[in-house]
Enzyme design. Structure first.
Site, PDB file in Angstrom:
ATOM      1  N   GLY A 162      -0.748  -1.743  -1.122  1.00 21.24           N
ATOM      2  CA  GLY A 162      -0.353  -1.339   0.339  1.00 21.24           C
ATOM      3  C   GLY A 162      -0.526   0.093   0.408  1.00 21.24           C
ATOM      4  N   ALA A 163      -1.832   0.560  -0.214  1.00 23.54           N
ATOM      5  CA  ALA A 163      -1.852   1.881  -0.141  1.00 23.54           C
ATOM      6  C   ALA A 163      -2.858   2.548   0.867  1.00 23.54           C
ATOM      7  CB  ALA A 163      -2.655   2.411  -1.419  1.00 23.54           C
TER       8      ALA A 163
ATOM      9  N   ASP B 111      -4.178  -9.419  -0.625  1.00 21.82           N
ATOM     10  CA  ASP B 111      -3.212  -9.946  -0.138  1.00 21.82           C
ATOM     11  C   ASP B 111      -2.077 -10.309  -1.249  1.00 21.82           C
ATOM     12  OD1 ASP B 111      -0.977 -11.150   1.133  1.00 21.82           O
ATOM     13  OD2 ASP B 111      -2.496 -12.720   2.029  1.00 21.82           O
TER      14      ASP B 111
ATOM     15  N   ASN C  94       4.061  -1.311  -3.871  1.00 27.53           N
ATOM     16  CA  ASN C  94       4.482  -0.785  -2.841  1.00 27.53           C
ATOM     17  C   ASN C  94       4.316  -1.576  -1.655  1.00 27.53           C
ATOM     18  OD1 ASN C  94       4.660   1.971  -1.242  1.00 27.53           O
ATOM     19  ND2 ASN C  94       2.725   1.152  -0.467  1.00 27.53           N
TER      20      ASN C  94
ATOM     21  N   SER D  12      14.655  -0.165  -1.628  1.00 29.43           N
ATOM     22  CA  SER D  12      14.957   0.901  -0.760  1.00 29.43           C
ATOM     23  C   SER D  12      16.434   1.079  -0.883  1.00 29.43           C
ATOM     24  CB  SER D  12      14.732   0.088   0.558  1.00 29.43           C
ATOM     25  OG  SER D  12      15.363   0.812   1.727  1.00 29.43           O
TER      26      SER D  12
ATOM     27  N   TYR E 195      14.536  -8.099   5.598  1.00 27.43           N
ATOM     28  CA  TYR E 195      14.151  -6.685   4.925  1.00 27.43           C
ATOM     29  C   TYR E 195      15.122  -6.242   3.629  1.00 27.43           C
ATOM     30  CZ  TYR E 195      12.539  -2.192   3.523  1.00 27.43           C
ATOM     31  OH  TYR E 195      11.835  -0.916   2.815  1.00 27.43           O
TER      32      TYR E 195
ATOM     33  N   ALA F 288      17.400  -8.110   2.337  1.00 29.14           N
ATOM     34  CA  ALA F 288      17.548  -9.293   1.393  1.00 29.14           C
ATOM     35  C   ALA F 288      16.298  -9.157   0.080  1.00 29.14           C
ATOM     36  CB  ALA F 288      17.573 -10.609   2.064  1.00 29.14           C
TER      37      ALA F 288
ATOM     38  N   LYS G 233      14.644  -6.491  -0.438  1.00 32.28           N
ATOM     39  CA  LYS G 233      14.555  -5.340  -1.183  1.00 32.28           C
ATOM     40  C   LYS G 233      15.784  -5.586  -2.273  1.00 32.28           C
ATOM     41  CE  LYS G 233      11.080  -3.168   0.373  1.00 32.28           C
ATOM     42  NZ  LYS G 233       9.684  -2.823  -0.414  1.00 32.28           N
TER      43      LYS G 233
HETATM   44  N1  NAD Z   1       9.154   4.495   4.894  1.00 29.27           N
HETATM   45  C1  NAD Z   1      10.497   4.189   4.951  1.00 29.27           C
HETATM   46  O1  NAD Z   1      11.426   4.831   5.332  1.00 29.27           O
HETATM   47  C2  NAD Z   1      10.939   3.547   3.405  1.00 29.27           C
HETATM   48  C3  NAD Z   1      12.320   3.626   3.088  1.00 29.27           C
HETATM   49  C4  NAD Z   1      12.435   2.914   2.093  1.00 29.27           C
HETATM   50  C5  NAD Z   1      11.358   2.232   1.397  1.00 29.27           C
HETATM   51  N2  NAD Z   1      10.137   1.854   2.021  1.00 29.27           N
HETATM   52  C6  NAD Z   1       9.093   1.069   1.247  1.00 29.27           C
HETATM   53  O2  NAD Z   1       8.086   1.846   0.894  1.00 29.27           O
HETATM   54  C7  NAD Z   1       6.843   1.042   0.761  1.00 29.27           C
HETATM   55  C8  NAD Z   1       5.868   1.668   1.695  1.00 29.27           C
HETATM   56  O3  NAD Z   1       6.675   2.056   3.163  1.00 29.27           O
HETATM   57  P1  NAD Z   1       5.603   2.628   4.305  1.00 29.27           P
HETATM   58  O4  NAD Z   1       6.611   3.417   5.125  1.00 29.27           O
HETATM   59  O5  NAD Z   1       4.496   3.348   3.661  1.00 29.27           O
HETATM   60  O6  NAD Z   1       5.267   1.133   4.919  1.00 29.27           O
HETATM   61  P2  NAD Z   1       4.145   0.975   5.858  1.00 29.27           P
HETATM   62  O7  NAD Z   1       4.690  -0.234   6.564  1.00 29.27           O
HETATM   63  O8  NAD Z   1       4.027   1.921   6.569  1.00 29.27           O
HETATM   64  O9  NAD Z   1       2.923   0.459   4.954  1.00 29.27           O
HETATM   65  C9  NAD Z   1       2.828  -0.988   4.176  1.00 29.27           C
HETATM   66  C10 NAD Z   1       1.428  -1.133   3.728  1.00 29.27           C
HETATM   67  O10 NAD Z   1       1.523  -2.504   3.012  1.00 29.27           O
HETATM   68  C11 NAD Z   1       0.155  -3.194   3.374  1.00 29.27           C
HETATM   69  N3  NAD Z   1       0.703  -4.496   3.311  1.00 29.27           N
HETATM   70  C12 NAD Z   1       1.333  -5.243   3.997  1.00 29.27           C
HETATM   71  N4  NAD Z   1       1.430  -6.722   3.789  1.00 29.27           N
HETATM   72  C13 NAD Z   1       0.357  -6.793   2.658  1.00 29.27           C
HETATM   73  C14 NAD Z   1      -0.008  -7.570   1.812  1.00 29.27           C
HETATM   74  N5  NAD Z   1       0.401  -8.997   1.979  1.00 29.27           N
HETATM   75  N6  NAD Z   1      -1.018  -7.281   0.867  1.00 29.27           N
HETATM   76  C15 NAD Z   1      -1.424  -6.096   0.655  1.00 29.27           C
HETATM   77  N7  NAD Z   1      -1.170  -5.110   1.555  1.00 29.27           N
HETATM   78  C16 NAD Z   1      -0.287  -5.411   2.518  1.00 29.27           C
HETATM   79  C17 NAD Z   1       0.120  -2.612   5.143  1.00 29.27           C
HETATM   80  O11 NAD Z   1      -1.203  -2.860   5.344  1.00 29.27           O
HETATM   81  C18 NAD Z   1       0.582  -1.176   4.967  1.00 29.27           C
HETATM   82  O12 NAD Z   1      -0.599  -0.323   4.620  1.00 29.27           O
HETATM   83  C19 NAD Z   1       7.324  -0.266   1.164  1.00 29.27           C
HETATM   84  O13 NAD Z   1       7.682  -1.076   0.059  1.00 29.27           O
HETATM   85  C20 NAD Z   1       8.697   0.130   2.028  1.00 29.27           C
HETATM   86  O14 NAD Z   1       9.553  -1.136   2.146  1.00 29.27           O
HETATM   87  C21 NAD Z   1       9.841   2.494   3.053  1.00 29.27           C
END
Ligand code: NAD
Length: 251
Positions: free
Chosen positions: A12-13, A62, A89, A144, A157, A159, A161
């Site tokens: 998910g980068a 995926d 991630n 999270s 979500y 659940a 995390k």
């Molecule tokens: N931003 C926040 O406030 C926050 C807080 C706590 C935890 N997190 C966690 O940090 C991580 C990143 O957060 P973010 O804000 O960058 O999220 P985001 O939704 O902006 O990015 C998620 C990425 O994952 C990719 N993705 C989705 N489904 C996928 C799959 N099946 N296979 C591969 N890639 C896939 C998406 O295309 C996207 O690039 C996540 O795990 C999120 O739950 C975020």
């Protein structure tokens, strides 16, 4: 350059925090695999890493699909010959529509769990064989800090995390004998380039007031913890949870 020549896969980068992890890992000397579902975004991040002078490649992945996770690892080994670090991630997060749990649909629940929980298991399952062979590895799961607060209106979500938090401990116990550590980071509400509806302005202000450090959290606040957990400095740290949220919660 704490991670010179290590090979790191970041799922998910393609945007947000995962993109920041990829950039920082490259800065630390790692060769980075951008494992992302969105091809255009994943390719763009790999190109940014290359333009910064690092080694990186994109693999369309995926995480909810076992064959795709296996190919993610196979492509990494073909290109770089080893695999040292997995950052789990990828998640369904910024696209979530907030609603009371009694309005959530079963398909919505299942789709999110497939990525956020099954995806962590499948990606971890895929990296175990090469890490076992190397007798070293680092798995860093992204949970999270919302799980400690019971934040409302995205129960699926929360659940998912909570499951990542628990899986970290169980995976650490199973992998310790192979020199593989497993830890989790619990970020607070982190503001990225992606607009989200999961935090209302009122919630954002209330959380800022409750933090010890009263400024919004950014991806750059999280990258150092990933580098630490991936580095030799953290060789004896496993099964742990590190919360990075400016002191909003103390777990
Ligand atoms: N931003 C926040 O406030 C926050 C807080 C706590 C935890 N997190 C966690 O940090 C991580 C990143 O957060 P973010 O804000 O960058 O999220 P985001 O939704 O902006 O990015 C998620 C990425 O994952 C990719 N993705 C989705 N489904 C996928 C799959 N099946 N296979 C591969 N890639 C896939 C998406 O295309 C996207 O690039 C996540 O795990 C999120 O739950 C975020």
């Amino acid at each position: 350059m704490k991670l010179q020549d290590r090979v790191a896969v970041v799922t998910g980068a393609g945007q947000g925090i995962g993109r920041a992890y990829a950039h920082r890992l490259v800065e630390e000397g790692a060769r980075v695999v951008v494992a992302e579902l969105n091809e255009a975004k994943g390719k763009a991040v790999a190109e940014e890493c290359l333009a910064a002078g690092g080694q990186a490649m994109f693999v369309r992945t995926d995480v909810a699909d076992e064959a795709s996770c296996q190919e993610m690892v196979a492509a990494t080994l073909r290109q770089f010959g080893r695999l040292d670090i997995l950052v789990n991630n990828a998640a369904i997060f910024s696209t979530i529509t907030m609603k009371p749990f009694w309005e959530l649909g079963q398909a919505e629940w299942d789709e999110l769990m497939a990525v956020n929980v099954r995806g962590v298991w499948l990606a971890s399952k895929a990296v175990v064989p090469p890490m076992r062979q190397q007798r070293s590895g680092r798995i860093i799961n992204i949970s999270s800090a919302a799980i400690f607060m019971g934040r409302p209106h995205y129960l699926h979500y929360i659940a998912s995390k909570g499951a990542v938090f628990a899986m970290t401990r169980a995976m650490a116990r199973e992998l310790g004998d192979f020199g593989i550590t497993v830890n989790t980071i619990t970020p607070g509400a982190t503001y990225t380039e992606i607009p989200r509806e999961t935090v209302t302005p009122e919630q954002r202000d209330a959380m800022l007031r409750a933090q010890c450090i009263k400024r919004p959290e950014e991806p750059r606040d999280l990258v150092g913890t990933v580098v630490f957990l991936a580095s030799d400095d953290a060789a004896f740290v496993t099964g742990q949870t590190i919360t990075v949220n400016g002191g909003l919660t103390f777990y």
